[in-house]
Design a protein around this motif. Sequence first.
Motif, PDB file in Angstrom:
ATOM      1  N   TYR A 341       0.829  -1.203   0.000  1.00  0.00           N
ATOM      2  CA  TYR A 341       0.000   0.000   0.000  1.00  0.00           C
ATOM      3  C   TYR A 341       0.867   1.259   0.000  1.00  0.00           C
ATOM      4  O   TYR A 341       0.591   2.221  -0.718  1.00  0.00           O
ATOM      5  CB  TYR A 341      -0.914  -0.012   1.224  1.00  0.00           C
ATOM      6  N   PHE A 342       1.932   1.234   0.804  1.00  0.00           N
ATOM      7  CA  PHE A 342       2.830   2.395   0.881  1.00  0.00           C
ATOM      8  C   PHE A 342       3.425   2.699  -0.490  1.00  0.00           C
ATOM      9  O   PHE A 342       3.452   3.860  -0.936  1.00  0.00           O
ATOM     10  CB  PHE A 342       3.934   2.113   1.906  1.00  0.00           C
ATOM     11  N   ILE A 411      -0.805  -3.636  -7.657  1.00  0.00           N
ATOM     12  CA  ILE A 411      -1.542  -3.203  -8.839  1.00  0.00           C
ATOM     13  C   ILE A 411      -3.002  -2.929  -8.497  1.00  0.00           C
ATOM     14  O   ILE A 411      -3.612  -1.966  -8.989  1.00  0.00           O
ATOM     15  CB  ILE A 411      -1.450  -4.268  -9.946  1.00  0.00           C
ATOM     16  N   GLY A 412      -3.582  -3.757  -7.638  1.00  0.00           N
ATOM     17  CA  GLY A 412      -4.991  -3.563  -7.270  1.00  0.00           C
ATOM     18  C   GLY A 412      -5.243  -2.223  -6.619  1.00  0.00           C
ATOM     19  O   GLY A 412      -6.264  -1.570  -6.893  1.00  0.00           O
ATOM     20  N   VAL A 413      -4.337  -1.772  -5.754  1.00  0.00           N
ATOM     21  CA  VAL A 413      -4.498  -0.460  -5.115  1.00  0.00           C
ATOM     22  C   VAL A 413      -4.455   0.647  -6.166  1.00  0.00           C
ATOM     23  O   VAL A 413      -5.256   1.599  -6.128  1.00  0.00           O
ATOM     24  CB  VAL A 413      -3.407  -0.248  -4.044  1.00  0.00           C
ATOM     25  N   GLN A 414      -3.548   0.535  -7.129  1.00  0.00           N
ATOM     26  CA  GLN A 414      -3.431   1.573  -8.153  1.00  0.00           C
ATOM     27  C   GLN A 414      -4.633   1.577  -9.102  1.00  0.00           C
ATOM     28  O   GLN A 414      -4.931   2.598  -9.732  1.00  0.00           O
ATOM     29  CB  GLN A 414      -2.154   1.354  -8.966  1.00  0.00           C
ATOM     30  N   THR A 433      -9.010   2.459   8.798  1.00  0.00           N
ATOM     31  CA  THR A 433     -10.371   2.629   8.278  1.00  0.00           C
ATOM     32  C   THR A 433     -10.396   2.490   6.763  1.00  0.00           C
ATOM     33  O   THR A 433     -11.299   1.873   6.184  1.00  0.00           O
ATOM     34  CB  THR A 433     -10.924   4.006   8.690  1.00  0.00           C
ATOM     35  N   ARG A 434      -9.399   3.066   6.083  1.00  0.00           N
ATOM     36  CA  ARG A 434      -9.310   2.914   4.623  1.00  0.00           C
ATOM     37  C   ARG A 434      -9.195   1.443   4.235  1.00  0.00           C
ATOM     38  O   ARG A 434      -9.848   0.983   3.304  1.00  0.00           O
ATOM     39  CB  ARG A 434      -8.098   3.681   4.095  1.00  0.00           C
ATOM     40  N   MET A 435      -8.339   0.739   4.969  1.00  0.00           N
ATOM     41  CA  MET A 435      -8.143  -0.671   4.657  1.00  0.00           C
ATOM     42  C   MET A 435      -9.431  -1.454   4.822  1.00  0.00           C
ATOM     43  O   MET A 435      -9.828  -2.244   3.952  1.00  0.00           O
ATOM     44  CB  MET A 435      -7.058  -1.270   5.563  1.00  0.00           C
ATOM     45  N   VAL A 438     -12.517   0.351   2.407  1.00  0.00           N
ATOM     46  CA  VAL A 438     -12.358   0.632   0.969  1.00  0.00           C
ATOM     47  C   VAL A 438     -11.288  -0.244   0.320  1.00  0.00           C
ATOM     48  O   VAL A 438     -11.574  -0.982  -0.629  1.00  0.00           O
ATOM     49  CB  VAL A 438     -12.026   2.122   0.733  1.00  0.00           C
ATOM     50  N   ILE A 439     -10.053  -0.166   0.816  1.00  0.00           N
ATOM     51  CA  ILE A 439      -8.925  -0.774   0.113  1.00  0.00           C
ATOM     52  C   ILE A 439      -9.081  -2.290   0.003  1.00  0.00           C
ATOM     53  O   ILE A 439      -8.987  -2.860  -1.100  1.00  0.00           O
ATOM     54  CB  ILE A 439      -7.587  -0.431   0.796  1.00  0.00           C
ATOM     55  N   LEU A 440      -9.299  -2.974   1.123  1.00  0.00           N
ATOM     56  CA  LEU A 440      -9.399  -4.430   1.069  1.00  0.00           C
ATOM     57  C   LEU A 440     -10.608  -4.904   0.262  1.00  0.00           C
ATOM     58  O   LEU A 440     -10.473  -5.816  -0.572  1.00  0.00           O
ATOM     59  CB  LEU A 440      -9.427  -5.011   2.489  1.00  0.00           C
ATOM     60  N   PRO A 441     -11.808  -4.312   0.447  1.00  0.00           N
ATOM     61  CA  PRO A 441     -12.911  -4.732  -0.431  1.00  0.00           C
ATOM     62  C   PRO A 441     -12.644  -4.437  -1.909  1.00  0.00           C
ATOM     63  O   PRO A 441     -12.968  -5.248  -2.785  1.00  0.00           O
ATOM     64  CB  PRO A 441     -14.101  -3.912   0.088  1.00  0.00           C
ATOM     65  N   ALA A 442     -12.028  -3.276  -2.200  1.00  0.00           N
ATOM     66  CA  ALA A 442     -11.797  -2.901  -3.590  1.00  0.00           C
ATOM     67  C   ALA A 442     -10.759  -3.793  -4.256  1.00  0.00           C
ATOM     68  O   ALA A 442     -10.825  -4.048  -5.463  1.00  0.00           O
ATOM     69  CB  ALA A 442     -11.346  -1.438  -3.674  1.00  0.00           C
ATOM     70  N   THR A 443      -9.793  -4.265  -3.493  1.00  0.00           N
ATOM     71  CA  THR A 443      -8.741  -5.113  -4.053  1.00  0.00           C
ATOM     72  C   THR A 443      -9.001  -6.598  -3.819  1.00  0.00           C
ATOM     73  O   THR A 443      -8.126  -7.431  -4.091  1.00  0.00           O
ATOM     74  CB  THR A 443      -7.377  -4.754  -3.436  1.00  0.00           C
TER      75      THR A 443
END
Length: 538
Positions: A341-342, A411-414, A433-435, A438-443
Motif C-alpha cells: 500500500y505504501f 496493482i490492485g491499489v493503483q 479505516t481505509r483498509m 475501501v482498500i481491502l474490499p476494492a482489491t
Amino acid sequence: MDLWLIALATLVTVGRIWLLIGLAVLSGWGLAYLCIRSRSFESAFVPVVNVLESIPVLAFLPIVLVVFVSRIGGPAGVEVAVDFLVFDAVAWNIWIGAYQSFKTVPENLFEVGENYRLGQLRMLWHLYIPHSVPRISSNLLSSFADAFFYISVSEVFAVGIHTYSTFGIGTLVTGFLATSNYGDLAWALFFIGVAVVLVSLALTEFAQYSVAKYGVDTPEEIARRAGWGRRVEGWRRVLGGPGRLVSSRVTRSQLAAIAAEESGRPGRRRRAGGWIGIGLLLLFGAAILYGSVDLVRSVPGAEWRALFAETPFLLYSMGVDYLRVGIVTVAALLLSITLGYFLATRRPTSRVVTPVLQVVASYPVPTYFPLVFAATFSFLSAAIPWGYAEIYILVLAFLSCFYYLFFDFWIGVQAIPGEFWEVMDNHELGYFTRMRRVILPATFPYIVTGISSTVNSCWAGLEIGEFWPNIDGTHSLVAGVGMMKYIGVNLASGNVAGAAWVSLLFGIVVLVYGLLFTRNLMDLARRKYVVEEGVYAA
C-alpha cells in the motif's frame, strides 16, 4: 570462461522465459474466455490449474519429464522438458489472473456488449482482454521472478542418477557452483542482476502504464506520465485497436453493423466453445493418464503395498506442510497491505523499491542462500537448536512466493477508481479505516488471485528447503517431517513411484482446495467486489 558466453547464456535464458510467458498469456486468454462461456469447463479448469500450479517445479509430474526425455530423446527432448519446467514456473498464475479478470468485468460494460449483440471474438478482443491487462501486468512481474528464481533447477534437472541440461545461465550457474568456480559465478550473478533490473524497470513502468490506460477511471492519466511512460505512448497507435474498452472503442454505426453480422446462432457458438475447452482438458488428462498407466505397470505389487501402508504418514506430512504454507501466506499478506500500500500510493519511492524487490524475488536461490546459511548457521543453531531448520525453510518458502500476493495487491491499489480516493481524502479516513472499508474490499479480486498463487507456489520453496543436502559443503538442511522432504528424498534416490504417489495424494487435496476456495471466492468477487461498478452506480 569467456564473458561473452555468460552474457549469451543470460540472453538465451531471458528469451526462453519471455517466449513461454507469451505463450502463457495467449493461452490464458483463451482458457479464461472458455471459463466464462461454459460453467462445465470452469468447473474442470479451476481445480486442474490449482493442481498444476501447486506441484513444485522439480516434482512436477516426473512421469512427464521422463516421457519427454525418453520418448523424444536427444537435445530436443531435453529442451522440451526444460521448456515445460519453465512454463510450469510462469504459466499458472497468469492463467489464474486472466480468469479472475474475465470473471470480474463490470456488468455495465458487459451489458453494453450484450445489448449490441457483439460476437464472442469481438467481446474477447474489445472488452475482456483490455480489462485483463492490469492484472496480467502484475502477474508478469511474478512470472518473470518465478522463472529466474528456479532457473538453476529448470535448465538443469535430475531424475535418479541421470542429469539433463540445456544451454542457459541456469546451467552455467549450476556448473560454477559444482566446481567452486566463484569468479565466473560472480560474473554470472552480475549478468543475471543486470537482466533482472532492466526487465523489472520495464515491467514496473508497463504495470503502471496499463493501470492508467486500461483501468476504469483510475487516478492515473497517461498524458501526465513522464519518462518511459511518455515514450510508450507511441505504442497506443499500434495497440489502440484491441486496447479500448467496448464503450469507447466501437461507434454506434459499427455496433449496428456488428449486431447484424453476429445475430446468427450465439447459443450454439457458446456451447461449441465450451465443448472445445472440455475436449482440450480431456486430451491433456489422457496424456497424463497414459504416462501414469506406464508407471503403474512398471511398479511391483509389493511396492504398491508399501506405498499404501505409508499413506497415513504422508497425509500427516502434508498437513505439516499446509501449516507452513499458512504461515508464509499470512506473512505475505501482511507485507502486501503495509509495504504494498505504501509503494502504491508513493510513486517516487515505488520506482526505487519495486525493482529491488523484483531482484530479490528473481535471483536463483541456490546461488546465494548457501552463503546466507553459512553466515548464520552457527548463531541460529546455538540460539534455537530445536527450530533453526524450520526458520530457514520458512524463509526459503517466503522468498519463493511472496511476490505473487505483493504485486497483485500493489496493482490492485493503483487500479482503484479516482472517486474512491476522493471520498477517502474528503472524509480524512485513517489507514486502518481505509483498509477495512475501501482498500481491502476494492482489491479483493486481486487478493484472491494473489493468495491462490501464493498458496499454490509456496510448495516449490518448501521442496528446496525441506531437503537440501550439503547446502554449504558441510551441513545439510533437512526438515524433520514434510511432504516436500519425502518427494525430494525419493527423487534423489530415483524412486519415481514414491514421488508420484505422494504427488497424486497431494493433487486430490488440491482439487478440493480449487473447488472450495478458488472458484467460490472468484464467484464472490464477481458478485460483490467489482469496485469499477461503483463508478457506474454513482
